[in-house]
Motif scaffolding. Sequence first.
Motif, PDB file in Angstrom:
ATOM      1  N   PRO A   1       0.813  -1.213   0.000  1.00  0.00           N
ATOM      2  CA  PRO A   1       0.000   0.000   0.000  1.00  0.00           C
ATOM      3  C   PRO A   1       0.851   1.269   0.000  1.00  0.00           C
ATOM      4  N   SER A   2       0.370   2.287  -0.706  1.00  0.00           N
ATOM      5  CA  SER A   2       1.087   3.553  -0.795  1.00  0.00           C
ATOM      6  C   SER A   2       0.095   4.642  -1.177  1.00  0.00           C
ATOM      7  N   PRO A   3       0.424   5.916  -0.939  1.00  0.00           N
ATOM      8  CA  PRO A   3      -0.494   6.998  -1.305  1.00  0.00           C
ATOM      9  C   PRO A   3      -0.365   7.393  -2.765  1.00  0.00           C
ATOM     10  N   GLY A   4      -1.435   7.903  -3.344  1.00  0.00           N
ATOM     11  CA  GLY A   4      -1.380   8.348  -4.731  1.00  0.00           C
ATOM     12  C   GLY A   4      -2.587   9.181  -5.114  1.00  0.00           C
ATOM     13  N   LEU A   5      -2.386  10.073  -6.080  1.00  0.00           N
ATOM     14  CA  LEU A   5      -3.460  10.845  -6.691  1.00  0.00           C
ATOM     15  C   LEU A   5      -3.386  10.642  -8.193  1.00  0.00           C
ATOM     16  N   SER A   6      -4.526  10.480  -8.837  1.00  0.00           N
ATOM     17  CA  SER A   6      -4.506  10.197 -10.272  1.00  0.00           C
ATOM     18  C   SER A   6      -5.611  10.948 -10.997  1.00  0.00           C
ATOM     19  N   ARG A   7      -5.432  11.064 -12.280  1.00  0.00           N
ATOM     20  CA  ARG A   7      -6.431  11.622 -13.186  1.00  0.00           C
ATOM     21  C   ARG A   7      -6.249  10.923 -14.523  1.00  0.00           C
ATOM     22  N   ALA A   8      -7.324  10.642 -15.222  1.00  0.00           N
ATOM     23  CA  ALA A   8      -7.226   9.922 -16.492  1.00  0.00           C
ATOM     24  C   ALA A   8      -8.145  10.527 -17.531  1.00  0.00           C
TER      25      ALA A   8
ATOM     26  N   ARG B   1      -2.730  17.818  -8.520  1.00  0.00           N
ATOM     27  CA  ARG B   1      -4.061  18.040  -9.113  1.00  0.00           C
ATOM     28  C   ARG B   1      -4.001  19.124 -10.182  1.00  0.00           C
ATOM     29  N   GLY B   2      -3.278  20.187  -9.879  1.00  0.00           N
ATOM     30  CA  GLY B   2      -3.188  21.289 -10.824  1.00  0.00           C
ATOM     31  C   GLY B   2      -2.502  20.904 -12.121  1.00  0.00           C
ATOM     32  N   ARG B   3      -1.400  20.151 -12.016  1.00  0.00           N
ATOM     33  CA  ARG B   3      -0.686  19.734 -13.224  1.00  0.00           C
ATOM     34  C   ARG B   3      -1.554  18.788 -14.061  1.00  0.00           C
ATOM     35  N   GLY B   4      -2.302  17.913 -13.401  1.00  0.00           N
ATOM     36  CA  GLY B   4      -3.204  17.033 -14.133  1.00  0.00           C
ATOM     37  C   GLY B   4      -4.288  17.810 -14.864  1.00  0.00           C
ATOM     38  N   ARG B   5      -4.843  18.827 -14.185  1.00  0.00           N
ATOM     39  CA  ARG B   5      -5.860  19.659 -14.838  1.00  0.00           C
ATOM     40  C   ARG B   5      -5.273  20.405 -16.032  1.00  0.00           C
ATOM     41  N   GLN B   6      -4.041  20.915 -15.881  1.00  0.00           N
ATOM     42  CA  GLN B   6      -3.394  21.640 -16.978  1.00  0.00           C
ATOM     43  C   GLN B   6      -3.281  20.765 -18.221  1.00  0.00           C
ATOM     44  N   LEU B   7      -2.807  19.539 -18.024  1.00  0.00           N
ATOM     45  CA  LEU B   7      -2.657  18.641 -19.165  1.00  0.00           C
ATOM     46  C   LEU B   7      -3.998  18.327 -19.802  1.00  0.00           C
ATOM     47  N   SER B   8      -4.997  18.042 -18.970  1.00  0.00           N
ATOM     48  CA  SER B   8      -6.326  17.723 -19.503  1.00  0.00           C
ATOM     49  C   SER B   8      -6.906  18.891 -20.280  1.00  0.00           C
ATOM     50  N   GLU B   9      -6.740  20.098 -19.758  1.00  0.00           N
ATOM     51  CA  GLU B   9      -7.282  21.277 -20.438  1.00  0.00           C
ATOM     52  C   GLU B   9      -6.547  21.543 -21.745  1.00  0.00           C
ATOM     53  N   ALA B  10      -5.232  21.363 -21.741  1.00  0.00           N
ATOM     54  CA  ALA B  10      -4.468  21.580 -22.965  1.00  0.00           C
ATOM     55  C   ALA B  10      -4.853  20.575 -24.050  1.00  0.00           C
ATOM     56  N   LEU B  11      -5.226  19.375 -23.623  1.00  0.00           N
ATOM     57  CA  LEU B  11      -5.587  18.310 -24.562  1.00  0.00           C
ATOM     58  C   LEU B  11      -7.083  18.258 -24.851  1.00  0.00           C
ATOM     59  N   ALA B  12      -7.821  19.255 -24.382  1.00  0.00           N
ATOM     60  CA  ALA B  12      -9.289  19.216 -24.455  1.00  0.00           C
ATOM     61  C   ALA B  12      -9.842  18.861 -25.826  1.00  0.00           C
ATOM     62  N   PRO B  13      -9.285  19.347 -26.935  1.00  0.00           N
ATOM     63  CA  PRO B  13      -9.852  18.971 -28.241  1.00  0.00           C
ATOM     64  C   PRO B  13      -9.732  17.485 -28.555  1.00  0.00           C
TER      65      PRO B  13
END
Length: 436
Positions: free
Chosen positions: A300-307, A374-386
């Motif tokens: 077990p270990s801590p983690g945050l993810s976005r996909a 969280r912020g870096r994940g949102r940045q990537l998702s927003e940049a890739l939005a199209p």
Amino acid sequence: MSNLNDLRSRVRGSVVLDGDDVFEQARRPWNLAVEQPVAAVVEAADADDVAALVRYARDAGLTVSAQPNGHGATGDVAGVILLRTRKLDELRVDADARTARVGAGVAWGQVQAVAAPQGLTGLPGSSPVVSVVGYTLGGGLSWFGRRHGWAADSVTAFEIVDADGNRARVTADSDADLFWALRGGGGDYALVTAMEFDLHPAPALYGGRLLWPAQQAPQVLDAFRQITADAPEELTLWLDLMQFPGSAPMVAVDVTYLGEAAEAQALLRPLDQVGGPLSDSRKVMPVAELGSIAGEPTDPSPGLSRAELLTDLDDRVAKILLEDPIAPLMGVQLRHLGGAFARPSDSPHGPLTEGYSLYMFGVPFAPDVAEGIRGRGRQLSEALAPYVSGRKPFTYLASDETAATAFSPDALARLREIKRRRDPRGVIRSNFPVSA
């Protein structure tokens, strides 16, 4: 509401309550970044014990949430009874029929260890310690899904406990609605105590990881795009951008090929032309060693993810992925999908028509690091939005997302109706409740 102390007299397995010395340890999920404010933790002795627990919860106005170890935990379990299923450890493989039967506590590594010597494989993902049942209830994105589709597509039967505490065997013929819902719609409709599924031939497997310094990332991504543009279904590639604390950034490609080494090597020639790898672990390997390729933690270990699911991997996507460091993310992974994933599937998810998945991961060592992740994940998702389709596989959902993101409106409506009919009092709760 019933006094939870009388729960000990209703089940034969162990019961841990708030205030007990081991409660803090017992309630922890696999992802240590998730808090689970549960009322009790029950480790069921067997399927009859699960049924007794559900009847107790129904009568007491409580809710049960099943969790073998908590890979998909969200923390949305305030006041519930957390059910551990590790003692439901039945594992049978019929090599002649190419089938397996597993209890709800069995992990993928255990299945592969038994199936591999028979020249067979299930449809596991990247980690050998993830539970077979939990993974499959969410659909199951396997190394071999390009060849065989969702893991859930291979299921032939479920053994369940319903919201009234009754045990039943569920197949496409005996209960078409519930069978459909459980094959990828999550575990919100019944508690699964065992599952039967088809195995697939794996007479030969070639796989491993190629690793380069990050300076090679543009060439590696170009080769990845070239290979995946017309890869056969037996070949699966995952590309990883990695930034571990205290280490130089790196880029890796993980690969499996259901076939002979010479065939794989010919298909992978563009990667060999990149040159200068730091390491290369590719080899002929038994399917029992599949979990070693990605090398994910087994504790077990801590983690945050976005996909996200990506509709394309063109020059613009490549530029966005590579133009800035990924930190404070620790990993950004591209998985090639397509193949059988895109074919018709009688499951809640249906076909995956998107060609690639994007998975972003970080370790929240401190609150400010967590917000940065969280912020870096949102940045990537927003940049890739199209290029982002808007839906996500159920098992990729982050703790702040809902099941609605995983399904089409029609599938979601059908799942919610099944939930209303099968569990009107909300006795059973999955990691991502379908009605939320």
